[in-house]
Design an enzyme around this catalytic site. Structure first.
Site, mmCIF file in Angstrom:
data_model
loop_
_atom_site.group_PDB
_atom_site.id
_atom_site.type_symbol
_atom_site.label_atom_id
_atom_site.label_comp_id
_atom_site.label_asym_id
_atom_site.label_seq_id
_atom_site.Cartn_x
_atom_site.Cartn_y
_atom_site.Cartn_z
ATOM 1 C CE LYS A 32 -3.781 0.026 2.407
ATOM 2 N NZ LYS A 32 -4.672 -0.047 3.575
ATOM 3 N N GLY A 111 -8.126 -6.854 4.771
ATOM 4 C CA GLY A 111 -8.963 -6.945 5.965
ATOM 5 C C GLY A 111 -8.358 -7.737 7.114
ATOM 6 C CG MET A 113 -2.516 -7.071 9.438
ATOM 7 S SD MET A 113 -0.831 -6.654 9.054
ATOM 8 C CE MET A 113 -0.960 -6.105 7.386
ATOM 9 N NE ARG A 346 -6.024 -3.807 -2.403
ATOM 10 C CZ ARG A 346 -6.543 -3.958 -1.206
ATOM 11 N NH1 ARG A 346 -5.772 -3.914 -0.158
ATOM 12 N NH2 ARG A 346 -7.826 -4.169 -1.035
ATOM 13 C CG HIS A 464 -14.662 -9.680 4.695
ATOM 14 N ND1 HIS A 464 -15.004 -10.979 5.000
ATOM 15 C CD2 HIS A 464 -13.365 -9.538 5.033
ATOM 16 C CE1 HIS A 464 -13.962 -11.577 5.536
ATOM 17 N NE2 HIS A 464 -12.948 -10.723 5.569
ATOM 18 C CB SER A 855 6.939 -44.370 -17.085
ATOM 19 O OG SER A 855 5.984 -43.492 -16.528
ATOM 20 C CB CYS A 923 2.874 -42.185 -15.217
ATOM 21 S SG CYS A 923 3.509 -43.695 -14.498
ATOM 22 C CE1 TYR A 943 5.258 -39.770 -19.982
ATOM 23 C CE2 TYR A 943 7.099 -40.235 -21.450
ATOM 24 C CZ TYR A 943 6.170 -40.661 -20.518
ATOM 25 O OH TYR A 943 6.144 -41.965 -20.116
HETATM 26 C C1 PEP Z 1 3.135 -44.926 -9.290
HETATM 27 O O1 PEP Z 1 3.492 -45.769 -8.475
HETATM 28 O O2 PEP Z 1 3.559 -43.767 -9.283
HETATM 29 C C2 PEP Z 1 2.164 -45.272 -10.326
HETATM 30 C C3 PEP Z 1 1.835 -44.410 -11.279
HETATM 31 O O3 PEP Z 1 1.561 -46.471 -10.237
HETATM 32 P P1 PEP Z 1 0.386 -46.825 -9.231
HETATM 33 O O4 PEP Z 1 -0.070 -45.549 -8.620
HETATM 34 O O5 PEP Z 1 -0.673 -47.465 -10.055
HETATM 35 O O6 PEP Z 1 1.059 -47.733 -8.280
#
Ligand code: PEP
Ligand code: MG
Length: 970
Positions: A32, A111, A113, A346, A464, A855, A923, A943
Site C-alpha cells: 500500500k 482486511g 490487519m 494495488r 468482505h 516412466s 506418471c 514428458y
Molecule cells: C506410481 O506408483 O507412481 C504409479 C503411477 O503407479 P500406481 O499408482 O498405479 O502404483
C-alpha cells in the site's frame, strides 16, 4: 545516527536508491505504501502523508514491543511536513489536521490487519472540524467513529458494545440507518462511547492527538501478529518475518455532504476480466461504509451521470495507473467537496477466469508480452475454470429460493452452516459446507477457507465476503437481500421457506442464484474457454521451442504433456485438453467392471494350481529340447500334457483368460482410435490379486454365518419362507464361499504392497500378462489395418532387478512379434518399465539395456523411498508432519527433490548413458503438480503424464518451467 524509519510520500527516489529495486521498495514500505509513493511520483492526487517502514515493525517486536530509537522523533518531523503540505495543523482547534493510520504489508492481506481513522480528533478539534466543514453532524460522526475504532482496535473493547449503543439510537430514528442519526443522537452516542471507554478501561479517551497517534501506530504493528493475520499468512504461505508498514495519511472526507463521496473500483471486472470500470461508491460516506455492506452502494457507472467531471478525471487516472503498473488495479478514492483524491492502488485480486482474460487481453492491447501473460497465471488455479458447474437440466428442476449478487463464480452444493467455527469443524471433517452469514468479516475467514461456497444477505461486489471468496476461488453469492439470516436460530428464511442448519442448499456464484437442496454438476468444456485456450496455445509454443540447454542426449525442447487414462472416454477428454500421448493406462481398472469381475475371479482362483501344471509341462519340454532322444524326457512331456488336459484348474484358468482377451482388446482398440498418431503406454497388471477378491474379513463373516444357519436348520424342521434359501442352496453357497476363503487365505500377505504384484506377478502367472500383450497387439494391428497410426508402448511395472525384465520382457516381446506375424502387420512399438522401486532407480543403467523407455512411478517410488505407506500415511501422521513443518510439503503431492529426486536424477543419467534415446517420463501423481513439473523439466524428462483434468495445468506449468519462472503463490 539512528536508522531512518519514516519516509514522506515524496521521498520515493530515496527509498529506491536505498533498496535498489521496486521489490525492495515494496518490502520496506509495504504494498500500500509503495503504491502511494508511486502515485505521488506519477502526479496523482494523493493526500499528504508518510510511511513507517516494515523494518520499524520488526524492530518494534525485536525490542519487546517498544518503538525503536529515533522512530518517534522522525514521526514528529514527518507530521510537521504533512501539516505543511495539507495546510492544516495536528491538534489545532481551529484548523485541525486528522490522519488515518493504516496497516500495509508487502503482500496484500485484505482486511486481516487494522486501521484507525480520524486520529487527531478530540473535544477541541471536534469543534474546529464542525466549524470548518460547516457540518456539525459530520464532525460528531467522525468523532464517534474514532472512539469506536480506537476503543476496539487499540484497546480491545468488544465492538459489539459500541454497536449496541449505536443500534439503540438508530432504533429511535424513522429510517433506522446510521445516516438517519441526528446531531443530537450523535452527541449522545459520543457521550455514551466515552463512558463505555472509561468503564471498560478505567481511564478517559485520550485527548492528546499525539498520544492517539502513538498508540494507533503500535496497534497497527501489533495487528501483524493478530490471529486473523497469522492464519491468513499460514494459508497463503506468506512469511511471518516481513512485518507491516504503517501509513499515516491526511484524512479526506467522503462524508462532508452531498458533494462528497467515497468508493472502491477495479480497472477491470474482477469476476469476468471484462475491460470495464467496475466498482461502487456512496455519496456522503466514509470508506468503511462501502466495504462493510451496511448501505448498499451505487455502481460506479452512475457517477458518470451524477458527477461527470470527477468521473472523467477518475477514468483518466485509472487508465494511467493501469499502463504504469501494467496490471489490473484495485483503487480506493474519496471525493471531498468535489475534489477527487486517490487513497490507494494495488494489483487487484481477481477470479482465475478474470486473471486469464486480463492477461490475454493485455497481450492484445500491447501492454504485456505473451511470456509475461503466461507467467502471471498460477497453474494450479486454472483447474477452477474446468471445475464442475451445475448441470443445466438439474438446475432447471432446482427450487430457486432467492437471487443475490454473483460475487464469485462457480457452483457449490452443501449443507447450510451459520457460523464459521462449525463450518470449520465440519469442513475439516470432509463435509461439504455452505457458510451462510448476514455479512462476513475477517473473523469468519477460518470458516470461509474450508467452505465450498459462501452466501451472505448483505454486502456488495467489493464486500468482505466477495473479495475473500474470489481470492480463494470459491463460489459466493453476496447481498442476497431476499433471504433473512438468523444466526442465533441457525436458519434463514427465503420465499416463505425455512432453511435450517444442516439442510442442503446450492449456490451459483456465476449467476447469483440460491437453490434449495442438492443440484448435480457437470464438467465445463475447455473449447468454450476462449482466452484459456489461447493462453495454453502460447504455452504449447514455448514448450515446442529449444528451451533446454544441450546436455548429452537430453531433450532440448520443453516437456511434453501426456495423460493417465484408462478408458477411451478418459483418453478423449485428455486429447481435448491437449494431451500429446497416454503415459499410463492402468489395465487392471478394466478388470473391476461388473461384467468382468467374475471372470477375473475365476482366473485368479485357478491361477496357482493351473500354473503349477503348466510349469511342469514347460520344464518337461525344456528338458526334451536339451535331450531330444531321451525316452524318459519324451515320456515326461507326454505325461505333463496329459495332466494339462486333465486339469480342471487349467481349463478354468485358460477359459477365463480367453474370455478376458476380447474385453481388453476392445478397450485398447478404443484408446488407439482416440489417440490416433500419438503414443499410448499400456501398463500390464500391477496390484496384488487379492484386490480383485472379497476381503478376508467379510468372507470369514459370511462363512461363519452360513455355517451357523445351516447348523440351526439341521436341528429344527427347517421350512424356508418366501425369499429365504433352502438348506441345499445354503450348503452350495457355503461350499463356494469356503473355496473362496481358502483361496483368499492362501493369497494373504503381511505387506501386499511389497508382495506379489507388478512384474513379480507377471513372472509368477505369465498367462495373464501374455494375454494382455496379445490383446494390445491384436488391437494395434486391427486398428493399423484401418489406417489408424498406433504407437503402443508396453510398460512393465515395479522392476527392481534386470533379471526380472530379462524373464518377463523377453517372453512378452515374443508374444508381440507372434501376434504381428499372425496379423500380417508391423506396428511401431516399445517395451519399457516403470522406475518405482528404489533398486530399479539405482540400477537404471542395467535396466536400460532392455527397457526402451522409463516412466517414473513416483507414487510407489515415494512410498518406498520414505518407507511411508501411501494408503495410510496421510491419515495417520503425514499431514501433521507437514503442519508441524517436519516436512516442507506432502511428498505424495509434491516431489521430494532431495530424496526421491536424487533417485530420479540418477536413473535419468545412468539410463541415458546406456541408451541415449531412452524415452523418459513420469506418471505418478506428481506429473500434474507444478513444482514437480519444474523439476522434471530441469532434469531432462521428455514428458509428464497426469490425469486428464490436470493436463491444462501441466501445459502451463511446463511452459513456465521453460520460461524459468514458476509462478509461486505470491
Ligand atoms: C506410481 O506408483 O507412481 C504409479 C503411477 O503407479 P500406481 O499408482 O498405479 O502404483
Ligand atoms: Mg506404482
Amino acid at each position: 545516527m539512528s536508522n531512518k524509519w519514516v519516509y514522506l510520500f515524496t521521498e520515493v527516489g530515496q527509498v529506491e536508491q536505498l533498496t535498489g529495486s521496486w521489490d525492495g521498495v515494496r518490502s520496506l514500505l509495504g504494498g500500500k505504501g509503495a503504491g502511494l509513493f508511486d502515485m505521488v511520483r506519477a502526479g496523482m492526487p494523493v493526500p499528504p502523508g508518510f510511511t513507517i517502514t516494515t523494518q520499524a515493525c520488526n524492530a518494534y517486536f525485536d525490542a519487546g514491543k517498544q518503538l525503536p530509537e529515533g522512530l518517534w522523533d522522525q514521526v514528529l518531523a514527518a507530521m510537521k511536513a504533512t501539516e505543511q503540505a495539507a495546510g492544516k495543523v495536528f491538534g489545532d482547534p481551529t484548523n485541525p489536521l486528522l490522519v488515518s493510520v493504516r496497516s500495509g504489508a508487502k503482500f496484500s492481506m485484505p482486511g486481516m490487519m487494522d486501521t484507525v481513522l480520524n486520529v487527531g480528533l478530540n473535544d477541541q478539534t471536534l469543534e474546529g472540524l464542525a466549524a470548518l466543514s460547516g457540518n456539525e453532524r459530520f464532525a460528531y460522526d467522525a468523532y464517534r467513529r474514532l472512539i469506536q475504532m480506537f476503543g476496539r482496535i487499540v484497546k480491545g473493547i468488544s465492538g459489539e458494545k459500541f454497536e449496541h449503543i449505536l443500534e439503540k439510537y438508530k432504533a429511535r430514528t424513522a429510517g433506522g440507518k446510521d445516516t438517519d442519526l441526528t446531531v443530537d443522537h450523535l452527541k449522545k452516542v459520543v457521550t455514551e462511547y466515552k463512558s463505555l471507554y472509561k468503564k471498560e478501561l478505567g481511564e478517559d479517551f485520550p485527548q492528546d492527538p499525539y498520544e492517539q497517534l502513538r498508540q494507533a501506530v503500535q496497534a497497527v504493528f501489533q495487528s501483524w501478529f493478530g490471529k486473523r493475520a497469522v492464519d491468513y499468512r499460514n494459508y497463503n504461505k506468506i512469511p511471518h518475518d516481513l512485518g507491516t508498514a504503517v501509513n499515516v495519511v491526511t484524512m479526506v472526507f467522503g462524508n462532508m455532504g452531498d458533494d462528497s463521496g467515497t468508493g472502491v473500483a477495479f480497472s477491470r471486472d474482477p469476476a469476468t476480466g471484462e475491460k470495464v470500470l467496475y466498482g461502487e461508491y456512496l455519496f456522503n460516506a466514509q470508506g468503511e461504509d462501502v466495504v462493510a455492506g451496511i448501505r448498499t452502494p451505487k455502481k460506479i457507472k452512475e457517477l458518470a451521470e451524477e458527477n461527470p467531471r470527477v468521473y472523467q478525471e477518475f477514468v483518466e487516472i485509472v487508465d494511467r495507473l493501469e499502463r504504469h503498473y501494467r496490471e489490473m488495479q484495485d483503487m480506493e478514492f474519496t471525493i471531498e467537496r468535489g475534489k477527487l483524491y486517490m487513497l490507494q492502488t494495488r494489483t487487484g485480486k481477481r477470479t482465475v477466469k478474470a486473471a486469464v482474460k486480463i492477461a490475454v487481453d493485455m497481450v492484445h492491447e500491447g501492454i504485456i508480452t505473451r511470456e509475461e501473460a503466461l507467467q502471471r497465471i498460477e497453474p494450479a488455479q486454472i483447474n477452477q475454470l474446468l471445475l464442475p458447474r451445475f448441470d443445466d437440466k438439474a438446475k432447471k428442476s432446482g427450487v430457486l429460493l432467492a437471487r443475490g449478487l454473483n460475487a464469485s463464480p462457480g457452483a457449490a452444493t452443501g449443507i447450510a452452516i451459520f457460523d464459521a467455527d462449525t463450518a470449520e469443524e465440519l469442513g475439516k471433517a470432509g463435509k461439504a459446507v455452505i457458510l451462510v452469514r448476514t455479512e462476513t468479516n475477517p473473523d469468519d475467514v477460518h470458516g470461509m477457507l474450508v467452505a465450498k461456497g459462501i452466501l451472505t444477505q448483505r454486502g456488495g461486489a467489493t464486500s468482505h465476503a466477495a473479495v475473500v471468496a474470489r481470492g480463494l476461488g470459491k463460489p459466493c453469492v453476496a447481498g442476497c437481500e431476499a433471504i433473512r439470516v438468523d444466526s442465533e436460530k441457525k436458519q434463514f428464511t427465503a420465499d416463505g421457506k425455512v432453511i435450517k442448519e444442516g439442510d442442503f442448499i446450492s449456490i451459483d456464484g456465476t449467476t447469483g442464484e440460491v437453490f434449495e437442496g442438492k443440484i448435480a454438476t457437470i464438467v465445463p468444456n475447455l473449447a468454450e474457454e476462449k482466452e484459456l485456450s489461447e493462453l495454453l496455445a502460447w504455452a504449447d509454443e514455448i514448450r515446442a521451442r529449444d528451451v533446454r540447454p544441450p546436455y548429452g542426449s537430453s531433450p532440448t525442447k520443453g516437456l511434453q504433456v501426456w495423460a493417465n487414462a484408462d478408458y477411451p472416454r478418459d483418453a478423449r477428454v485428455a486429447r481435448e485438453f491437449g494431451a500429446q500421448g497416454i503415459g499410463l493406462c492402468r489395465t487392471e481398472h478394466m478388470f473391476f467392471e461388473q461384467e468382468r469381475l467374475p471372470i477375473v475371479q475365476q482366473m485368479i482362483l485357478n491361477a496357482s494350481e493351473a500354473q503349477a501344471v503348466l510349469n511342469r509341462l514347460a520344464r518337461a519340454e525344456e528338458e526334451l529340447a536339451r535331450r531330444p532322444d531321451s525316452k524318459e524326457a519324451q515320456k515326461a512331456v507326454a505325461e505333463a500334457k496329459k495332466a494339462v488336459r486333465a486339469s480342471a484348474a487349467v481349463k478354468a484358468y485358460q477359459g477365463a483368460l480367453k474370455k478376458l482377451l476380447p474385453f481388453q482388446r476392445q478397450d485398447f482398440e478404443g484408446i488407439f482410435e482416440v489417440m490416433d498418431g500419438l503414443p499410448v503406454i499400456i501398463r500390464l497388471i500391477d496390484p496384488p490379486l487379492h484386490e480383485f477378491l472379497p476381503s478376508h474379513e467379510s468372507l470369514l463373516e459370511q462363512v461363519t454365518d452360513l455355517r451357523a444357519r445351516i447348523d440351526m436348520a439341521k436341528r429344527v424342521t427347517y421350512r424356508p419362507r418366501k425369499g429365504e434359501k433352502s438348506l441345499k442352496q445354503m450348503q452350495t453357497e457355503l461350499a463356494e464361499k469356503e473355496k473362496l476363503l481358502h483361496a483368499v487365505n492362501a493369497m494373504r500377505e503381511a505387506n501386499p504392497m511389497l508382495g506379489l504384484r507388478g512384474i513379480r506377478l507377471g513372472i509368477t502367472y505369465p498367462g495373464i500378462t501374455e494375454m494382455q500383450v496379445r490383446a494390445i497387439f491384436e488391437a494395434a494391428c486391427r486398428q493399423a489395418k484401418k489406417g489408424i497410426v498406433v504407437k503402443p508402448e508396453v510398460m512393465i511395472p515395479l522392476t527392481g532387478h534386470i533379471n526380472e525384465l530379462r524373464v518377463s520382457q523377453t517372453a512378452l516381446e515374443k508374444v508381440a512379434r507372434q501376434v504381428m506375424e499372425e496379423q500380417g502387420v508391423e506396428v511401431e512399438y516399445k517395451f519399457g518399465t516403470m522406475i518405482e522401486v528404489p533398486r530399479g532407480a539405482l540400477t537404471a543403467g542395467q535396466i536400460a539395456e532392455l527397457a526402451q523407455f522409463f516412466s517414473f512411478g513416483t507414487n510407489d517410488l515415494t512410498q518406498m523411498t520414505f518407507g511411508y505407506s501411501r494408503d495410510d500415511a496421510e491419515g495417520k501422521f503425514l499431514l501433521q508432519y507437514v503442519e508441524n513443518k517436519i516436512l516442507p510439503d506432502n511428498p505424495f503431492q509434491t516431489l521430494d527433490r532431495e530424496g526421491v529426486g536424487q533417485l530420479v536424477r540418477l536413473a535419468v543419467t545412468e539410463g541415458r548413458k546406456t541408451r541415449p534415446d531412452l524415452e523418459i517420463g513420469i506418471c505418478g501423481e506428481h506429473g500434474g503438480d507444478p513444482s514437480s513439473i519444474e523439476f522434471c523439466h530441469q532434469n531432462g524428462l521428455n514428458y509428464v503424464s497426469c490425469s486428464p483434468y490436470r493436463v491444462p495445468v501441466a501445459r502451463l506449468a511446463a511452459a513456465q518451467a521453460a520460461l524459468g519462472a514458476v509462478v509461486r503463490d505470491k
